[in-house]
Scaffold this motif. Sequence first.
Motif, PDB file in Angstrom:
ATOM      1  N   VAL A 342       0.832  -1.203   0.000  1.00 55.26           N
ATOM      2  CA  VAL A 342       0.000   0.000   0.000  1.00 55.26           C
ATOM      3  C   VAL A 342       0.867   1.253   0.000  1.00 55.26           C
ATOM      4  N   LYS A 343       0.263   2.329  -0.456  1.00 56.19           N
ATOM      5  CA  LYS A 343       0.888   3.648  -0.378  1.00 56.19           C
ATOM      6  C   LYS A 343       0.516   4.291   0.952  1.00 56.19           C
ATOM      7  N   SER A 344       1.500   4.841   1.614  1.00 61.45           N
ATOM      8  CA  SER A 344       1.225   5.459   2.910  1.00 61.45           C
ATOM      9  C   SER A 344       0.435   6.753   2.772  1.00 61.45           C
ATOM     10  N   ASP A 345       0.535   7.396   1.612  1.00 66.81           N
ATOM     11  CA  ASP A 345      -0.223   8.626   1.371  1.00 66.81           C
ATOM     12  C   ASP A 345      -0.321   8.846  -0.132  1.00 66.81           C
ATOM     13  N   GLU A 346      -1.059   9.850  -0.517  1.00 64.15           N
ATOM     14  CA  GLU A 346      -1.325  10.103  -1.935  1.00 64.15           C
ATOM     15  C   GLU A 346      -0.100  10.597  -2.690  1.00 64.15           C
ATOM     16  N   LYS A 347       0.923  11.042  -2.000  1.00 63.27           N
ATOM     17  CA  LYS A 347       2.121  11.544  -2.665  1.00 63.27           C
ATOM     18  C   LYS A 347       2.978  10.417  -3.241  1.00 63.27           C
ATOM     19  N   GLN A 348       2.782   9.206  -2.750  1.00 61.76           N
ATOM     20  CA  GLN A 348       3.605   8.083  -3.187  1.00 61.76           C
ATOM     21  C   GLN A 348       3.220   7.656  -4.600  1.00 61.76           C
ATOM     22  N   LYS A 349       4.231   7.462  -5.458  1.00 59.53           N
ATOM     23  CA  LYS A 349       3.966   7.023  -6.825  1.00 59.53           C
ATOM     24  C   LYS A 349       3.701   5.517  -6.898  1.00 59.53           C
ATOM     25  N   PRO A 387       8.807  -1.271   5.629  1.00 54.41           N
ATOM     26  CA  PRO A 387       9.065  -0.412   4.475  1.00 54.41           C
ATOM     27  C   PRO A 387       9.550  -1.255   3.300  1.00 54.41           C
ATOM     28  N   CYS A 388       9.061  -0.947   2.109  1.00 54.11           N
ATOM     29  CA  CYS A 388       9.329  -1.807   0.947  1.00 54.11           C
ATOM     30  C   CYS A 388      10.761  -1.713   0.436  1.00 54.11           C
ATOM     31  N   ARG A 389      11.279  -0.510   0.330  1.00 56.06           N
ATOM     32  CA  ARG A 389      12.550  -0.338  -0.373  1.00 56.06           C
ATOM     33  C   ARG A 389      13.524   0.494   0.467  1.00 56.06           C
ATOM     34  N   PRO A 390      14.108  -0.119   1.492  1.00 57.18           N
ATOM     35  CA  PRO A 390      15.072   0.628   2.313  1.00 57.18           C
ATOM     36  C   PRO A 390      16.256   1.078   1.474  1.00 57.18           C
ATOM     37  N   SER A 391      16.773   2.254   1.788  1.00 57.40           N
ATOM     38  CA  SER A 391      17.915   2.788   1.043  1.00 57.40           C
ATOM     39  C   SER A 391      19.238   2.552   1.758  1.00 57.40           C
ATOM     40  N   SER A 392      19.209   2.141   3.017  1.00 56.68           N
ATOM     41  CA  SER A 392      20.445   1.862   3.752  1.00 56.68           C
ATOM     42  C   SER A 392      21.170   0.671   3.138  1.00 56.68           C
ATOM     43  N   GLN A 418      15.539   8.799   4.499  1.00 53.29           N
ATOM     44  CA  GLN A 418      14.403   8.190   3.815  1.00 53.29           C
ATOM     45  C   GLN A 418      13.879   6.991   4.594  1.00 53.29           C
ATOM     46  N   ASP A 419      14.772   6.184   5.132  1.00 55.72           N
ATOM     47  CA  ASP A 419      14.336   5.002   5.887  1.00 55.72           C
ATOM     48  C   ASP A 419      13.596   5.402   7.158  1.00 55.72           C
ATOM     49  N   ILE A 420      14.029   6.462   7.792  1.00 52.09           N
ATOM     50  CA  ILE A 420      13.329   6.950   8.992  1.00 52.09           C
ATOM     51  C   ILE A 420      11.941   7.455   8.623  1.00 52.09           C
ATOM     52  N   GLU A 421      11.850   8.180   7.509  1.00 52.40           N
ATOM     53  CA  GLU A 421      10.546   8.680   7.066  1.00 52.40           C
ATOM     54  C   GLU A 421       9.590   7.537   6.759  1.00 52.40           C
ATOM     55  N   ASP A 422      10.104   6.458   6.178  1.00 54.21           N
ATOM     56  CA  ASP A 422       9.251   5.305   5.877  1.00 54.21           C
ATOM     57  C   ASP A 422       8.760   4.617   7.150  1.00 54.21           C
ATOM     58  N   VAL A 423       9.609   4.594   8.180  1.00 53.64           N
ATOM     59  CA  VAL A 423       9.186   4.027   9.468  1.00 53.64           C
ATOM     60  C   VAL A 423       8.030   4.841  10.044  1.00 53.64           C
ATOM     61  N   MET A 454       1.399   6.942  19.968  1.00 50.09           N
ATOM     62  CA  MET A 454       2.768   7.423  19.749  1.00 50.09           C
ATOM     63  C   MET A 454       2.812   8.614  18.811  1.00 50.09           C
ATOM     64  N   ASN A 455       3.757   9.550  19.078  1.00 45.97           N
ATOM     65  CA  ASN A 455       4.094  10.579  18.115  1.00 45.97           C
ATOM     66  C   ASN A 455       5.211  10.062  17.213  1.00 45.97           C
ATOM     67  N   ASP A 456       5.673  10.896  16.283  1.00 49.76           N
ATOM     68  CA  ASP A 456       6.666  10.438  15.307  1.00 49.76           C
ATOM     69  C   ASP A 456       7.939   9.941  15.977  1.00 49.76           C
ATOM     70  N   GLU A 457       8.441  10.684  16.945  1.00 48.88           N
ATOM     71  CA  GLU A 457       9.677  10.281  17.614  1.00 48.88           C
ATOM     72  C   GLU A 457       9.499   8.956  18.339  1.00 48.88           C
ATOM     73  N   GLU A 458       8.359   8.756  18.942  1.00 49.02           N
ATOM     74  CA  GLU A 458       8.105   7.515  19.675  1.00 49.02           C
ATOM     75  C   GLU A 458       7.948   6.334  18.721  1.00 49.02           C
ATOM     76  N   ILE A 459       7.352   6.568  17.553  1.00 46.17           N
ATOM     77  CA  ILE A 459       7.252   5.498  16.548  1.00 46.17           C
ATOM     78  C   ILE A 459       8.641   5.034  16.140  1.00 46.17           C
ATOM     79  N   VAL A 460       9.533   5.995  15.884  1.00 49.90           N
ATOM     80  CA  VAL A 460      10.889   5.651  15.460  1.00 49.90           C
ATOM     81  C   VAL A 460      11.651   4.956  16.585  1.00 49.90           C
TER      82      VAL A 460
END
Length: 535
Positions: A342-349, A387-392, A418-423, A454-460
């Motif tokens: 799935v796409k996490s939001d509408e911005k994802q291609k 996350p589907c495609r980690p960049s690390s 990018q990997d943090i944003e995907d998390v 959780m907020n963003d920091e807590e999710i990570v």
Amino acid sequence: MEEFDFIVIGAGSAGCVLADRLSADGRNKVLVLEAGGSDRKFFIKMPIGYGKLFYDEKVNWKYETEPVDGLAGRTSYWPRGRVIGGSSSINAMCYVRGLPSDFNDWRDMGNPGWGWQDVLPYFKRSETFVDRDGNSHGGGPLYVSDVYRDMHPLKEHYKAAAREMGLPVSDSMIDDPEGIGFYQINTKNGVRCSAADAFLRPAMKRGNVKLESNAEVTRVLLDGKMATGVEYVQGGVRFKAAARREVIVSGGAINSPKLLQLSGVGPSDLLRKHGIEVVLDQKNVGANLQDHLGISYFYRATVPTLNNQLTPWWGKLLLGMRYVLTRSGPLSLSVNQGGGFVKSDEKQKRPNLQLYFNPISYRTETSGERRLMHPDPYPGFIMSFQPCRPSSRGHLEIRSGNPVDKPAIHPNYLSTNQDIEDVIAGGRLIQRMAGTPTIQKLVKAAEGPDVSTMNDEEIVQDFRERSGSIFHPVSTCMMGPDPQSSVVDSKLRVHGLERLRIVDASVFPTVTSGNTNAPTIMVGQKAAEEILSGC
């Protein structure tokens, strides 16, 4: 020293395909060397039995990474198959080709012939699909079963929640991978269908295939820059075998680069450090390592789940009898039932998250057993994402010149923004799912960390402390056109060497968006075609 046309190192997902294809016309003499032993074990054949294999050193390499900064200093456990059939004999059996764009990415990285339309015929060559009504489609030896009708009724809650979120729902995660769906699995009549079952056993009926199990290859024999054979140890005795045409390394993303390094092909400083003569200074052997990380969230349920059936001793007995007599019921399935891309939001291609929904809950801490048949003593279920495609990118390297020593694995997880944003995107999506009316009615309470608060920091931070490998390591002998940045060319021939090819998940230019077993089998099919055509 016995001679063969081809020597295949590793009877795993790709190696079994190669044994079948290279021997099919009866002209080529093929030796297959497998470090592990027999796969004729009950818990391999019974699908849910893979929980028993998770820490079983008799069939499992049981790798452990070095501590990872991105995981709060934790190590990561990596089970890999050390058995005939390789990891296809111990995995969760989810058959996922990946997203078409994954392979277009490979092509666009300078690998002609690896786009989606190029590789699709090689997927199809392997496959026979068994649909929900029991009808078979396709003529391949690898069975892929749609077991939707046998899945736990909790699946309807998952589907309803997806619709409430506005997510697409897919009837086939293979033909239409985007959206919420239900995993097709590698089983035939309720029994695991591994690469060994599909490809190696038919090949073994021919007189031109020889399988040596419990045979650990210690090095590839090289005459200058040409591979001429292998050295291996079996039963404490050292043997050599010669290859008239090619040596093909199919040990997987950990063992293939390890073997090359032990054979003098790798970063020169590393090899000299361990007293190994440098045949080819190749810094990319063991580099570019990628893997999927995932996390699970646990819930007590207000309705019965698979826990209710598997927790009492008499429940296990009844389900066991049903499986033995009919090869059906929950023991004939994977616990990974629902899921999707799935796409996490509408911005994802394109989809950037893979989901899992399991109608069971069990402790996942390292305890010597993946407790699939010993779930929590209350109704529960699990929602997960990766996350589907980690960049690390990480790396691995030998610790010494001793082939018995396991390599040092440095996955370098979560080292890019990018990997943090995907998390964060994944955590937010699970929050949305947990907040749907359907899941709200289904949840009695969250067990353990509750992502909903959780907020963003807590999710990570929670992800750093609890996430784990989804067991999809790839790219350590990466395919590409430039020897300065890759190990093999688009025909999977090792840059700078002759008669040596690598055919397994280590050649992936990037990790595919989902489970890696199906793409690895495809790589075996495509490589066999290249070899047989003389490329």
